[in-house]
Design an enzyme around this catalytic site. Structure first.
Site, mmCIF file in Angstrom:
data_model
loop_
_atom_site.group_PDB
_atom_site.id
_atom_site.type_symbol
_atom_site.label_atom_id
_atom_site.label_comp_id
_atom_site.label_asym_id
_atom_site.label_seq_id
_atom_site.Cartn_x
_atom_site.Cartn_y
_atom_site.Cartn_z
ATOM 1 N N HIS A 247 0.805 -1.230 0.000
ATOM 2 C CA HIS A 247 0.000 0.000 0.000
ATOM 3 C C HIS A 247 0.846 1.294 0.000
ATOM 4 O O HIS A 247 0.823 2.047 -0.949
ATOM 5 C CB HIS A 247 -0.905 0.044 1.245
ATOM 6 C CG HIS A 247 -1.808 -1.131 1.416
ATOM 7 N ND1 HIS A 247 -2.929 -1.369 0.649
ATOM 8 C CD2 HIS A 247 -1.761 -2.160 2.311
ATOM 9 C CE1 HIS A 247 -3.526 -2.461 1.061
ATOM 10 N NE2 HIS A 247 -2.852 -2.969 2.068
HETATM 11 O O1 RIB Z 1 -5.330 -0.124 4.545
HETATM 12 C C1 RIB Z 1 -3.928 -0.077 4.375
HETATM 13 C C2 RIB Z 1 -3.324 1.009 5.199
HETATM 14 O O2 RIB Z 1 -3.582 0.750 6.580
HETATM 15 C C3 RIB Z 1 -1.791 1.072 5.081
HETATM 16 O O3 RIB Z 1 -1.374 2.387 5.284
HETATM 17 C C4 RIB Z 1 -1.330 0.199 6.209
HETATM 18 O O4 RIB Z 1 -0.044 0.570 6.690
HETATM 19 C C5 RIB Z 1 -2.350 0.522 7.261
HETATM 20 O O5 RIB Z 1 -1.961 1.742 7.892
#
Ligand code: RIB
Ligand code: CA
Length: 317
Positions: A247
């Site tokens: 992500h």
């Molecule tokens: O949903 C994914 C996000 O939530 C990313 O930033 C992960 O690190 C968590 O913070």
């Protein structure tokens, strides 16, 4: 929106490390295109006492102990904190064994650092890269509303629309944890580039990609593989995929190589009332509301190009 400009871009990274946050921080610290003015930790994946410590550990892993790390908010603006140890492990950086940090935590509160930096740097020259819940940004806007016209842009990992949510069917974690802060950010008028699950689910840490990182055979690459081998297991099981979504590094990659990504300007609103859909990012992708565009919503990515960029930068550390 500004990405890949000539002079180093001044950025503040707001983060809740988190294995994927860690890789995003490493990518940023490896780049000569970015000037990381500071890293502000926020409560999210794990409590603040761990996210600020983890941020310092990652800076030392990158051998950048001079990076300034600040502790920000320990809980969301209005709601109790929801964490994600089920994904990230109890430390938030489970996987490798990393030494406790020697570098100091800065004494200034992270929200004050964000406000003071935006008021002292020339207007329009500082980008906020948010990798976690938006609590610090919401508090900064509440404390000093005038910063809204001074932020160059916010590039954020958060939300989802065609992909739905990853905490509830409707909400992605970063928005779900603090919908009120997200609402303030999306209503602030600050230019936003949004990296939702729709794009992050297309950059999977497949075996072959991890093998590429492993071949670098450095302390950083070994730690990254161990971080990601731990981090990916939850999503691999949930989605039945080879690898999990990486992500947060998409935020930094967009700044370095925006041409890897594509999306469209949309109106985005945040659900803050309904218990069923709290934290949902309601994206007007088909432009049916006629409401003003407040975000560049990214949907597609050249995933191989993204990992080329990541491997190239990790090799520098
Ligand atoms: O949903 C994914 C996000 O939530 C990313 O930033 C992960 O690190 C968590 O913070
Ligand atoms: Ca994160």
């Amino acid at each position: 929106m500004v990405g890949n400009s000539k002079d180093p871009m001044k950025i503040i990274i707001d983060t809740d490390p988190g294995q994927d946050d860690a890789v995003a921080i490493l990518l940023a610290l490896a780049s000569d295109q970015l000037d990381v003015l500071g890293i502000t930790a926020v409560a999210g994946n794990v409590p603040l006492a761990l996210t600020e410590k983890n941020a310092r550990m990652v800076c030392e892993l990158a051998r950048k102990p001079g990076t300034r790390v600040f502790a920000g908010a320990k809980s969301p603006m209005e709601r109790p904190l929801v964490t994600a140890e089920y994904v990230h492990g109890k430390t938030g950086l489970d996987g490798p064994v990393l030494p406790d940090p020697d570098m100091p935590l800065q004494p200034l509160h992270g929200v004050d650092f964000i406000v003071e930096t935006l008021l002292s740097e020339p207007a329009g020259e500082v980008t906020l890269c948010t990798l976690g819940p938006l609590t610090n940004i919401g508090l900064a806007l509440q404390q000093a509303p005038q910063i809204a016209e001074r932020v160059e842009q916010i590039v954020m990992m958060g939300g989802g629309f065609f992909e739905g949510g990853n905490v509830t069917p409707a909400a992605e974690f970063n928005i779900y944890v603090d919908p009120e802060a997200a609402h303030m950010v999306f209503e602030s008028g600050i230019p936003i580039v949004m990296m939702p699950l729709d794009v992050t689910h297309k950059v999977l840490t497949t075996r072959s990609r991890l093998a590429r990182i492993e071949k670098l055979a450095t302390p950083v690459s070994r730690a990254v593989v161990e971080l990601l081998e731990f981090f990916e297991r939850f999503d691999e099981k949930k989605y039945g995929t080879d690898g999990g979504p990486l992500h947060d590094p998409t935020v930094i990659a967009w700044l370095l190589k925006p041409e890897l990504f594509s999306g469209r300007y949309c109106n985005v609103e945040i659900e803050t009332n309904s218990p069923l859909t709290a934290g949902m990012t309601v994206v007007d992708w088909w432009q049916v509301t006629g409401k003003p565009h407040n975000a560049l919503v990214i949907r597609d990515v050249n995933a191989d190009g993204f990992f080329d960029l990541l491997v190239e930068h990790l090799a520098r550390l």
